[in-house]
Design an enzyme around this catalytic site. Structure first.
Site, short mmCIF file in Angstrom:
data_model
loop_
_atom_site.label_atom_id
_atom_site.label_comp_id
_atom_site.label_asym_id
_atom_site.label_seq_id
_atom_site.Cartn_x
_atom_site.Cartn_y
_atom_site.Cartn_z
N SER A 207 0.82 -1.22 -0.07
CA SER A 207 0.08 0.10 -0.04
C SER A 207 0.95 1.19 0.10
CB SER A 207 -1.08 0.03 1.25
OG SER A 207 -1.65 -1.26 0.92
N ARG B 92 7.40 6.37 -4.32
CA ARG B 92 8.06 6.71 -3.15
C ARG B 92 7.38 6.09 -1.73
NH1 ARG B 92 3.87 9.76 -4.70
NH2 ARG B 92 4.89 10.39 -6.40
N ASP C 211 -4.21 -1.37 -1.01
CA ASP C 211 -5.13 -1.58 -0.03
C ASP C 211 -6.73 -0.98 -0.41
OD1 ASP C 211 -4.27 0.80 0.58
OD2 ASP C 211 -3.83 0.52 2.77
C1 BGC Z 1 -0.11 5.08 0.58
C2 BGC Z 1 -1.37 4.42 -0.34
C3 BGC Z 1 -2.27 3.68 0.73
C4 BGC Z 1 -2.91 4.61 1.91
C5 BGC Z 1 -3.50 3.85 2.85
C6 BGC Z 1 -0.69 5.90 1.65
O1 BGC Z 1 0.46 6.45 2.47
O2 BGC Z 1 0.39 5.98 -0.26
O3 BGC Z 1 -0.84 3.65 -1.29
O4 BGC Z 1 -3.40 3.18 0.03
O5 BGC Z 1 -1.54 5.23 2.49
O6 BGC Z 1 -2.83 2.68 3.37
#
Ligand code: BGC
Length: 461
Positions: free
Chosen positions: A150, A165, A203
């Site tokens: 995620s 990143r 996610d």
């Molecule tokens: C991430 C996402 C993720 C979200 C919730 C963010 O910091 O970049 O990819 O879906 O957090 O987990």
């Protein structure tokens, strides 16, 4: 609260003035919410057109929803903010049926900030332990595995993802700019684990797919936890940046918005001195501006910074030793939610929390803590609603359900109510009418959702 306000009669004026200033700087009125939402919607649109816009709008290559006939056994590995969750999901023959065996492994702190080898090694070892414990058969054919990762990735296909990143305080060296599937797969192969990665899943996409599987009215999958983000289905014809993909016109494809990066250029979000400090202290200053004002990884720190400010500036907690309070990130979102949800008359819950920090609060200090927690969480909920409203605006969705996963949402009733009330304000629903966009708890994204996506990826082969 204003100076001399009866209910806070004992608040020293110096503290009262500071608290009032904080409250004002954190309040977001209806016009500002609408302005933010409008700008947000235009940025979502931009992200569909180019690869270097502020909101990445990452194409996930998940095309369409499951049809209920998916079946088979899948391994899912979800690398969350604090835990690694490994599951074996069996999608059974009856529509919607499934069995899940799962195990959680705590992600050690050194792994969050260590090297790529340490991270992938930890994941492979945890997976190995799971497969042994559940005696998942080591067949000649490898088990299909979905990896829920995620963080923002650029994907050429569903089995690929170059990390753009790290977010949420992760800082593992040697991964940004590389394909995480290739890196993980090499370690899995080296350790001879009987799995093959068939899908890389965010996610939010898992939440969208698992949610829509149960409730077809779910059109958006959201996370409100350590981080915040949302995914939804977009018509391929509305995504100019993949116009050469060869996908059939009219195909629906899930977009992981990665909207935590909204307003990195600082056009509309009303940032305060505390937001500036949170950003400066973070592992990636200048990034995830929206997420840093809203999500669980940051809101506790906002509260801590305010308390330190009131201590230094206005003499709050002057009778206590504040050394524990002076440690970065000493407050997490659970603490903040507990303070905000403490409904006892004498704030016993807040008192107990402050005791853990060696602080013995006076009645007015307890009151101020309650006000600050409410202030931070109300702003978070109001800004959070802007992201959902922006997707609805961009997609011209008048009515739908939004599947929301994440501890900040499921364990925090005041937050849910404030976010729902703010959607009403932004989208201007008539008084007394029912909510048109309904926020619904949805919790199976990283297991069922990821398994369904694995099944979909094999189906489209
Ligand atoms: C991430 C996402 C993720 C979200 C919730 C963010 O910091 O970049 O990819 O879906 O957090 O987990």
């Amino acid at each position: 609260m204003t100076v001399g306000d009866e209910s806070y009669g004992n608040v020293p004026p110096a503290v009262a003035v500071e608290v009032e200033m904080i409250k004002n700087s954190f309040s977001v009125d209806k016009d500002t919410l609408r302005k933010i939402t409008g700008h947000f919607a235009s940025q979502l649109e931009k992200g569909l057109a180019s690869y270097d816009s502020e909101i990445p709008m990452n194409v996930t290559w998940v095309t369409g929803y499951p049809n209920g006939k998916e079946s088979g056994s899948y391994i899912t590995v979800d690398m969350g903010g604090t835990n690694l969750r490994v599951c074996q999901v069996v999608l059974t023959e009856e529509p919607g049926g499934h069995n899940v065996a799962q195990e959680k492994f705590k992600l050690p702190d050194n792994v969050r900030g260590g090297s790529a080898d340490e991270l992938w090694g930890f994941i492979a070892d945890s997976l190995d332990a799971f497969l042994r414990k559940y005696t998942v058969k080591r067949q000649s054919e490898k088990l299909p595995m979905a990896f829920t990762f995620s963080y923002p990735v650029t994907q050429n296909n569903i089995r690929h993802g170059i990390l753009q990143r790290w977010t949420k305080g992760f800082d593992v060296s040697g991964v940004e700019g590389y394909d995480v599937i290739e890196q993980l797969e090499q370690v899995l192969q080296r350790k001879n684990l009987p799995v093959t990665i068939v899908a890389l899943v965010n996610d939010t996409t898992g939440t969208l797919i698992a949610g829509a599987y149960k409730d077809p009215e779910i059109k958006i999958g959201c996370i409100f936890s350590t981080g915040c983000n949302a995914a939804y289905m977009e018509d391929v014809d509305s995504i100019p940046k993949i116009s050469k993909s060869g996908l059939r016109p009219g195909t629906e494809i899930a977009i992981n918005t990665e909207y935590g990066a909204f307003d990195n250029s600082h056009h509309v979000l009303p940032r305060t001195q505390f937001d500036h400090t949170v950003d400066k202290e973070s592992t990636r200053p200048g990034q995830q501006t929206y997420e840093k004002m809203v999500a669980g990884h940051y809101v506790g720190e906002l509260m801590r910074l305010m308390l330190v400010h009131l201590h230094k500036r206005a003499g709050m907690f002057s009778q206590s030793d504040c050394s524990k309070l002076n440690c970065n990130n000493a407050f997490d979102s659970k603490i903040l939610a507990a303070i905000d949800e403490d409904n006892t008359e004498s704030h016993t819950g807040i008192r107990d929390i402050l005791k853990r920090f060696n602080i013995d609060p006076t009645p007015y200090e307890l009151e101020v803590c309650a006000i600050l927690a409410e202030t931070i969480c109300t702003r978070a909920a109001r800004l959070y609603a802007c992201g959902i409203a922006a997707i609805c605006q961009k997609k011209r969705i008048q009515r739908c359900h939004v599947g929301v996963d994440g501890s900040m949402f499921s364990n925090y009733s005041k937050f849910r109510k404030r976010a729902a009330a703010t959607l009403r304000e932004i989208l201007n629903w008539p008084d007394g009418s029912e909510d048109q966009i309904l926020l619904c708890p949805a919790e199976d994204g990283s297991s069922i959702g990821a398994a369904l996506i694995a099944a979909l990826s094999l189906r489209s082969d």
